[in-house]
Scaffold this motif. Structure first.
Motif, PDB file in Angstrom:
ATOM      1  N   CYS A  13       0.831  -1.209   0.000  1.00 21.25           N
ATOM      2  CA  CYS A  13       0.000   0.000   0.000  1.00 21.25           C
ATOM      3  C   CYS A  13       0.859   1.250   0.000  1.00 21.25           C
ATOM      4  O   CYS A  13       1.146   1.832   1.058  1.00 21.25           O
ATOM      5  CB  CYS A  13      -0.953   0.015   1.190  1.00 21.25           C
ATOM      6  N   ASN A  43      -1.396   2.115  -4.751  1.00 20.81           N
ATOM      7  CA  ASN A  43      -2.797   2.085  -4.333  1.00 20.81           C
ATOM      8  C   ASN A  43      -3.570   3.301  -4.825  1.00 20.81           C
ATOM      9  O   ASN A  43      -3.126   4.434  -4.711  1.00 20.81           O
ATOM     10  CB  ASN A  43      -2.862   2.022  -2.802  1.00 20.81           C
ATOM     11  N   ARG A  89      -3.223  -1.607  -7.185  1.00 25.44           N
ATOM     12  CA  ARG A  89      -4.193  -1.922  -6.135  1.00 25.44           C
ATOM     13  C   ARG A  89      -5.318  -0.882  -6.148  1.00 25.44           C
ATOM     14  O   ARG A  89      -5.081   0.308  -6.360  1.00 25.44           O
ATOM     15  CB  ARG A  89      -3.512  -1.916  -4.757  1.00 25.44           C
ATOM     16  N   THR A  91      -8.470   0.464  -3.645  1.00 26.25           N
ATOM     17  CA  THR A  91      -9.109   0.429  -2.329  1.00 26.25           C
ATOM     18  C   THR A  91     -10.410   1.218  -2.401  1.00 26.25           C
ATOM     19  O   THR A  91     -10.410   2.384  -2.808  1.00 26.25           O
ATOM     20  CB  THR A  91      -8.188   1.026  -1.251  1.00 26.25           C
ATOM     21  N   SER A 116      -8.958  -4.023  -2.291  1.00 36.03           N
ATOM     22  CA  SER A 116      -9.188  -3.849  -0.858  1.00 36.03           C
ATOM     23  C   SER A 116     -10.427  -3.011  -0.630  1.00 36.03           C
ATOM     24  O   SER A 116     -10.806  -2.184  -1.472  1.00 36.03           O
ATOM     25  CB  SER A 116      -7.981  -3.152  -0.217  1.00 36.03           C
ATOM     26  N   THR A 134     -13.285  -9.693  -1.993  1.00 39.72           N
ATOM     27  CA  THR A 134     -12.175  -8.766  -1.815  1.00 39.72           C
ATOM     28  C   THR A 134     -10.958  -9.504  -1.284  1.00 39.72           C
ATOM     29  O   THR A 134     -11.087 -10.553  -0.640  1.00 39.72           O
ATOM     30  CB  THR A 134     -12.567  -7.619  -0.863  1.00 39.72           C
ATOM     31  N   ILE A 136      -8.474  -7.824   0.607  1.00 38.74           N
ATOM     32  CA  ILE A 136      -8.069  -7.204   1.870  1.00 38.74           C
ATOM     33  C   ILE A 136      -9.222  -6.406   2.460  1.00 38.74           C
ATOM     34  O   ILE A 136      -9.963  -5.743   1.743  1.00 38.74           O
ATOM     35  CB  ILE A 136      -6.871  -6.241   1.674  1.00 38.74           C
ATOM     36  N   THR A 138      -9.392  -3.337   5.117  1.00 36.30           N
ATOM     37  CA  THR A 138      -8.589  -2.363   5.843  1.00 36.30           C
ATOM     38  C   THR A 138      -9.484  -1.617   6.820  1.00 36.30           C
ATOM     39  O   THR A 138     -10.496  -1.046   6.426  1.00 36.30           O
ATOM     40  CB  THR A 138      -7.947  -1.349   4.871  1.00 36.30           C
ATOM     41  N   GLU A 164      -5.505  -5.802   6.985  1.00 34.75           N
ATOM     42  CA  GLU A 164      -4.322  -4.969   6.822  1.00 34.75           C
ATOM     43  C   GLU A 164      -4.169  -3.984   7.978  1.00 34.75           C
ATOM     44  O   GLU A 164      -5.122  -3.311   8.369  1.00 34.75           O
ATOM     45  CB  GLU A 164      -4.425  -4.193   5.506  1.00 34.75           C
TER      46      GLU A 164
END
Length: 274
Positions: A13, A43, A89, A91, A116, A134, A136, A138, A164
């Motif tokens: 990340c 990310n 990535r 998020t 994520s 998913t 991850i 967070t 995470e």
């Protein structure tokens, strides 16, 4: 696409800037490499407001999601070839179940190596732990009105979802207490299984030496082995899970076989070193 996931430390990340400027990103990658990291994820963070268009579409169809593409990092991949494995990535911070389900069903997510979510409500957390495909989950400073339960944690583990800890939250005095509390819940509920540690870095000064991160992990309830795994081998498992999400089980089996070969070779090397 075969990648050597098993080389060196991971930081999954490193945040890209919203303006698309890669100058600071290049500095963060350079520092990561110099400190010993060998695999990093760039990310992109979005929330539900991303889906709002000028026409205010009632449905979030594929046409309205075409902007959700990974940022262009081809130049960075070429520049750091042989030094860093660089992943994309996404998020997604959410509380709207409908928009989240639509995004989860989109083929666009296959373009991201890692996906994520940041749940903003207890209902969103339940959805993430039990249904969303998913990689991850967070939990950060936005997750202050609810807490993880053992039942949800175990349900997420059964689906091989990872959690995470971002150490920038621990360094920041305003978010430190919450980050430490959440990290200890992972230990209490499941011995910190499926936990990774990432930087969550926005600037080059956020990035810390891997050995400092390992020591920090011990303070967060992880023993030394789990703390090392959180920036090393646990990330292999996460990336394998991500490959299953993107390409299906058959492709993931091939990747898993390659990882086992790499792990076997690495284990033999460690024995020789001893």
């Amino acid at each position: 696409m075969s990648m050597n996931y098993n080389a060196g430390y991971f930081d999954l990340c490193i945040n890209a800037s919203n303006d698309g400027n890669t100058s600071d990103l290049r500095k963060m990658l350079q520092k990561s490499y110099m400190l010993g990291y060998r695999s990093v994820a760039i990310n992109q963070i979005i929330d539900e407001s991303t889906f709002e268009t000028k026409k205010k579409r009632k449905k979030c169809d594929d046409e309205s999601r075409t902007f959700l593409n990974p940022i262009d990092i081809d130049d960075l991949i070429k520049e750091f070839e042989g030094k860093l494995n660089i992943f994309n990535r996404l998020t997604f911070a959410f509380n709207d179940e409908e928009k989240t389900r639509l995004l989860n069903q989109s083929n666009i997510l296959k373009k991201f190596h890692v996906y994520s979510v940041i749940p903003k409500t207890s209902e969103a957390l339940q959805l993430a732990c039990t249904q969303l495909n998913t990689d991850i989950i967070t939990l950060n400073a936005s997750c202050t009105q609810f807490k993880m339960t053992k039942k949800l944690y175990m349900q997420a583990l059964d689906r091989d979802v990872h959690f995470e800890i971002q150490y920038t939250d621990v360094i920041n005095p305003e978010t430190r207490q919450l980050a430490i509390h959440q990290a200890h819940l992972f230990y209490i509920y499941g011995k910190s299984k499926n936990v990774i540690i990432s930087s969550g870095a926005n600037k080059v000064t956020d990035i810390r030496n891997p050995y400092d991160v390992i020591n920090l992990g011990i303070l967060l309830g992880l023993n030394e082995n789990k703390s090392k795994a959180a920036i090393l081998y646990q990330n292999n498992n996460l990336l394998l899970r991500a490959e299953r999400r993107r390409f299906g089980k058959v492709f993931a089996i091939k990747v898993e076989e390659e990882l086992k070969e790499d792990n076997s070779t690495e284990s033999k090397k460690r024995k020789l070193d001893l």
